[in-house]
Scaffold this motif. Structure first.
Motif, PDB file in Angstrom:
ATOM      1  N   LYS A  71      43.513  42.143  49.246  1.00 62.45           N
ATOM      2  CA  LYS A  71      42.753  42.437  48.024  1.00 62.45           C
ATOM      3  C   LYS A  71      42.623  41.180  47.163  1.00 62.45           C
ATOM      4  N   MET A 116      39.928  39.176  48.571  1.00 66.53           N
ATOM      5  CA  MET A 116      38.657  39.853  48.332  1.00 66.53           C
ATOM      6  C   MET A 116      38.116  39.534  46.942  1.00 66.53           C
ATOM      7  N   TYR A 117      39.006  39.548  45.932  1.00 66.06           N
ATOM      8  CA  TYR A 117      38.555  39.283  44.568  1.00 66.06           C
ATOM      9  C   TYR A 117      38.064  37.841  44.411  1.00 66.06           C
ATOM     10  N   ARG A 139      36.755  36.022  46.730  1.00 67.96           N
ATOM     11  CA  ARG A 139      35.448  35.937  47.408  1.00 67.96           C
ATOM     12  C   ARG A 139      34.354  36.579  46.551  1.00 67.96           C
ATOM     13  N   LYS A 140      34.699  37.686  45.884  1.00 70.11           N
ATOM     14  CA  LYS A 140      33.736  38.349  44.988  1.00 70.11           C
ATOM     15  C   LYS A 140      33.299  37.407  43.874  1.00 70.11           C
ATOM     16  N   PHE A 141      34.281  36.778  43.236  1.00 66.35           N
ATOM     17  CA  PHE A 141      33.967  35.854  42.142  1.00 66.35           C
ATOM     18  C   PHE A 141      33.166  34.652  42.650  1.00 66.35           C
ATOM     19  N   GLU A 149      30.978  34.669  44.974  1.00 67.29           N
ATOM     20  CA  GLU A 149      29.589  35.115  45.135  1.00 67.29           C
ATOM     21  C   GLU A 149      28.870  35.211  43.789  1.00 67.29           C
ATOM     22  N   LEU A 150      29.647  35.445  42.724  1.00 62.70           N
ATOM     23  CA  LEU A 150      29.058  35.658  41.398  1.00 62.70           C
ATOM     24  C   LEU A 150      28.977  34.392  40.552  1.00 62.70           C
ATOM     25  N   GLU A 193      27.900  42.235  35.289  1.00 58.15           N
ATOM     26  CA  GLU A 193      28.435  42.357  36.642  1.00 58.15           C
ATOM     27  C   GLU A 193      29.714  41.535  36.794  1.00 58.15           C
ATOM     28  N   VAL A 246      33.786  42.998  37.345  1.00 59.06           N
ATOM     29  CA  VAL A 246      34.737  42.539  38.371  1.00 59.06           C
ATOM     30  C   VAL A 246      35.970  41.932  37.696  1.00 59.06           C
ATOM     31  N   GLU A 273      38.306  44.622  36.854  1.00 62.40           N
ATOM     32  CA  GLU A 273      39.033  45.044  38.055  1.00 62.40           C
ATOM     33  C   GLU A 273      40.167  44.056  38.360  1.00 62.40           C
ATOM     34  N   TRP A 274      39.888  42.771  38.211  1.00 60.47           N
ATOM     35  CA  TRP A 274      40.887  41.725  38.461  1.00 60.47           C
ATOM     36  C   TRP A 274      42.057  41.855  37.488  1.00 60.47           C
TER      37      TRP A 274
END
Length: 248
Positions: free
Chosen positions: A164, A167-168, A170-172, A174-175, A184, A188, A191-192
């Motif tokens: 996880k 994953m976070y 990688r999410k950041f 992308e953003l 958006e 996230v 969530e972090w």
């Protein structure tokens, strides 16, 4: 000859953002400015920057460095001698680890035999620089809490947390082309924030904001985070500041 911030960044090999941050926290704020309003770094500023970077390489936090170099009793020559002594000790430690690696490779080939104790000679994780810095910034309780939380989890649970975590980031990554204020991004970030609080320790908004500052002020953190994407540490730091400001 006085240098602009970009010229200093290129000379030293650090980012312009790092120099701006040092200026922001009043660690290194050149007094001279050009007619166009650019900061100009004189010889004294470069000497001070060298001291800051030496201390950082030795694991000192920016807060500690600021206290040291602004102390009335601070002596540059004395500091250089101390830094040299500490770097020599660090070199000895690294040399021991390299020797251990060489022996381990021979052991793997069957050329020598290493005992369990010998395999870990020169490796010492008892003094964690990140943990020490966290203790200095936020006290013992949050760190002890985090260690206890991890210690109570099974290996499977820890592996799931690591997934996880990845994953976070990688999410950041992308953003990071969006504004740190974007809805958006902030969703996230929420969530972090919840993820860290639920699985490690309870971060106040102030401590969370401080963690974000650490992402850019400490090059060890910046290097690790930017592996997921160039400029990610700066992006996350700014997004964390915005999150904390909005929630206060």
């Amino acid at each position: 000859m006085k240098l602009k911030v970009k010229e200093v960044a290129e000379l030293v090999g650090i980012s312009v953002r790092t120099l701006h941050y040092y200026d922001q926290v009043q660690l290194l704020s050149p007094a001279k400015t050009s007619s166009s309003g650019y900061r100009l770094y004189a010889e004294a500023d470069l000497e001070k920057l060298q001291q800051i970077l030496f201390f950082k390489e030795l694991g000192f936090s920016l807060k500690e460095i600021k206290k040291i170099i602004t102390s009335p009793s601070y002596d540059v020559e004395e500091a250089l001698l101390l830094q040299r002594k500490m770097l020599v000790e660090k070199r000895k430690s690294v040399e021991k680890m390299i020797e251990n690696l060489d022996k381990t490779m021979k052991h793997k080939k069957g050329e020598i035999y290493m005992t369990k104790e010998e395999r870990f000679e020169g490796i010492n994780f008892r003094d964690n620089p990140y943990e020490q810095e966290a203790r200095e910034r936020w006290g013992d309780t949050p760190v002890d809490e985090a260690n206890a939380n991890l210690g109570n989890k099974s290996q499977e649970e820890q592996d799931h947390l690591a997934e996880k975590w990845e994953m976070y980031f990688r999410k950041f990554a992308e953003l990071r082309g969006k504004s740190p204020d974007a809805a958006e991004v902030q969703e996230v970030m929420r969530e972090w924030y919840d993820f860290l609080n639920e699985n490690f320790t309870r971060y106040s908004l102030e401590a969370f904001s401080g963690l974000g500052q650490l992402y850019v002020s400490d090059e060890r953190f910046t290097k690790n985070i930017d592996q997921y994407g160039e400029g990610l540490a700066q992006f996350m730091s700014e997004a964390m500041q915005r999150f904390a400001e909005k929630k206060k």
